[in-house]
Every structure is written in structure tokens, then in C-alpha cells.
Write a protein that holds these residues in place. Structure first.
Motif, PDB file in Angstrom:
ATOM      1  N   ARG A 100       0.055  -7.436   3.168  1.00 52.43           N
ATOM      2  CA  ARG A 100       0.445  -6.496   4.052  1.00 52.43           C
ATOM      3  C   ARG A 100       0.954  -7.018   5.414  1.00 52.43           C
ATOM      4  N   ASP A 153       5.788   5.953   4.626  1.00 57.58           N
ATOM      5  CA  ASP A 153       5.029   6.754   5.514  1.00 57.58           C
ATOM      6  C   ASP A 153       5.580   6.620   6.860  1.00 57.58           C
ATOM      7  N   TYR A 160      -4.650  -7.630   2.508  1.00 58.03           N
ATOM      8  CA  TYR A 160      -4.406  -7.519   3.955  1.00 58.03           C
ATOM      9  C   TYR A 160      -3.218  -8.699   4.305  1.00 58.03           C
ATOM     10  N   ARG A 184       5.193   1.702   9.385  1.00 58.75           N
ATOM     11  CA  ARG A 184       3.680   1.962   9.382  1.00 58.75           C
ATOM     12  C   ARG A 184       3.066   1.058   8.159  1.00 58.75           C
ATOM     13  N   ARG A 185       2.341   1.601   7.228  1.00 64.81           N
ATOM     14  CA  ARG A 185       1.888   0.785   6.161  1.00 64.81           C
ATOM     15  C   ARG A 185       2.844   0.406   5.157  1.00 64.81           C
ATOM     16  N   THR A 186       3.810   1.195   4.905  1.00 62.48           N
ATOM     17  CA  THR A 186       5.033   0.844   4.059  1.00 62.48           C
ATOM     18  C   THR A 186       5.881  -0.231   4.784  1.00 62.48           C
TER      19      THR A 186
END
Length: 237
Positions: free
Chosen positions: A23, A197, A20, A121-123
Motif C-alpha cells: 500500500r 474510493d 501495508y 485514498r486507499r485505491t
């Protein structure tokens, strides 16, 4: 000492923590900072193991001063990291950002200004942001209309929305090879949605229609209300 379930849990929690953290910093200059710190620590460790006392002493003393310097230099990144942690843990506020986005799209569609906007988003989309100009500006309808006004230097590229910030503009997105009959903007929207994504919004300069690309698929033209429903939970302040 035997390996227990507590050791496994400890390893898993540390792995999740590092995941995380990665991220949060991916796509920012803080990632390069982390890489530099890792190299620094490895050199320091190697000098200690090899008995290079002078080098080890210099690196040890420089680390204390360097820590304070890094806090000062990377204050904006640290503040943004803490803000994102706070957002992730707290309840989502009503999305003023979404309303600004929809207002800007409505004006672009009305005036038939072609537009291409990716919602990260996540990517992480840092590699695509690097092909354009990093703005990191507060999103507003006026900013969107200005960016995609025909003739401005950045209007032909794509823009990237990261959280509640318009992170970059004038970016180059990969073109999809699946539907060659589409225009360049629509192929770019599809292409980025195929490799990430991200939700990618495209406004046609010919018809003013607003469409959404997700997972390699392009929606039919959407009304603002339909688009609002699709973006709820994705765009938030």
C-alpha cells in the motif's frame, strides 16, 4: 511438527506486513524497484540450486554493492515512506493542507475556472497519474489556480492529491456512462469515483459550483463549509 495457532498468527502478521508495505509503495517508482529485486533474488536462488557457482558468486557480491546504490538512488522514496509511516502512527495535525485546498477552490469557483481534483485514498491512482504530468509539489491555493487557469497546458485534465502533495496534473480520468447529459469534467469525476474510493472534486466553469463525486454519486452544489465537513479526516497535513 504439528501446525499450531502460533504458526497461523505468524503467517497472518507477515501477510498484513507485506500488504501495508505494498500500500505504501503502490503507485510509486519504488514498486518497480521491488519487482526488480524479486526477479534478482529468484535468479540468484535458481543459480544456487542449479550449482552455477560463478553466476551465484557474481550475484551475491553484486547484491552488497547494489543495496548501497539503491539506498542512494531511492533516497526520496525511502524518506517519503518513513514520513508516511510516522504520519500513520502519530496524531493528525490541524490541516493546513485542507485550508489551502479550500482557498484554492474558492478562487477557482469565484473566477469560474473549471477544475477537476481527485483525493487519493486507499485505491492507488498511479495508473491515472501516468497519463498526465507528475509534479509531486506542495499543495497551495496559488498552484491550484495556476494549474486550472484557462489556456494553460494542464488545465483540461484532472489533478491528483496524494496525502499533502499535489502529485500529478493533466491526468485523464475514465468517463462515466451513467449520466451522459453531464459535462466532461463531471462525467470524469463520476467515472473515477466509480472505479476507485477517491473523492473527486469538480468546479463548473459555467456556474462556479463545487460538487463532490464519491462512490459513483455526484453531490449537489456544496458551500465551502459543507465541503470542509466532508473532507475532514480525508485531507490532513
Amino acid at each position: 511438527m504439528p501446525f499450531t495457532w502460533r504458526d497461523l498468527l505468524d503467517i497472518l502478521l507477515v501477510a498484513v506486513l507485506f500488504y501495508y508495505l505494498y500500500r505504501l509503495i503502490a503507485g510509486t517508482r519504488a514498486l518497480n524497484l521491488v519487482r526488480g529485486v524479486v526477479v534478482y533474488l529468484l535468479v540468484w536462488l535458481a543459480s544456487s540450486l542449479l550449482g552455477l557457482s560463478t553466476l551465484s558468486w557474481l550475484l551475491g557480491n553484486a547484491a552488497t554493492l547494489g543495496a548501497f546504490a539503491l539506498i542512494v538512488v531511492f533516497q526520496p522514496e525511502l524518506r517519503g515512506l518513513l514520513e508516511r509511516l510516522g504520519r500513520a502512527q502519530g496524531p493528525k495535525a490541524p490541516s493546513l493542507v485542507l485550508e489551502e485546498l479550500l482557498l484554492g477552490l474558492a478562487r477557482l469557483a469565484e473566477r469560474r475556472y473549471g477544475a477537476l481534483l481527485a483525493l487519493e485514498r486507499r485505491t492507488p491512482l498511479g495508473e491515472y497519474a501516468a497519463t498526465g504530468e507528475v509534479l509531486d509539489a506542495r499543495l497551495s491555493a496559488r498552484l491550484l489556480v495556476t494549474l486550472f487557469y484557462p489556456g494553460t497546458p494542464l488545465h483540461d485534465g484532472g489533478a491528483i492529491l496524494r496525502g499533502d502533495r499535489l502529485f500529478a496534473a493533466g491526468c485523464v480520468f475514465p468517463l462515466s456512462e451513467a449520466q451522459m447529459g453531464l459535462g466532461t469534467r463531471h462525467r470524469a469525476a463520476l467515472g473515477l469515483s466509480e472505479v476507485s474510493d477517491a473523492l473527486v472534486i469538480v468546479v463548473s466553469e459555467e456556474t462556479g459550483a463545487i460538487r463532490l463525486a464519491e462512490g459513483g454519486r455526484l453531490s449537489p452544489p456544496l458551500s465551502l463549509e459543507a465541503l470542509r465537513e466532508r473532507l475532514k479526516g480525508v485531507v490532513h497535513a
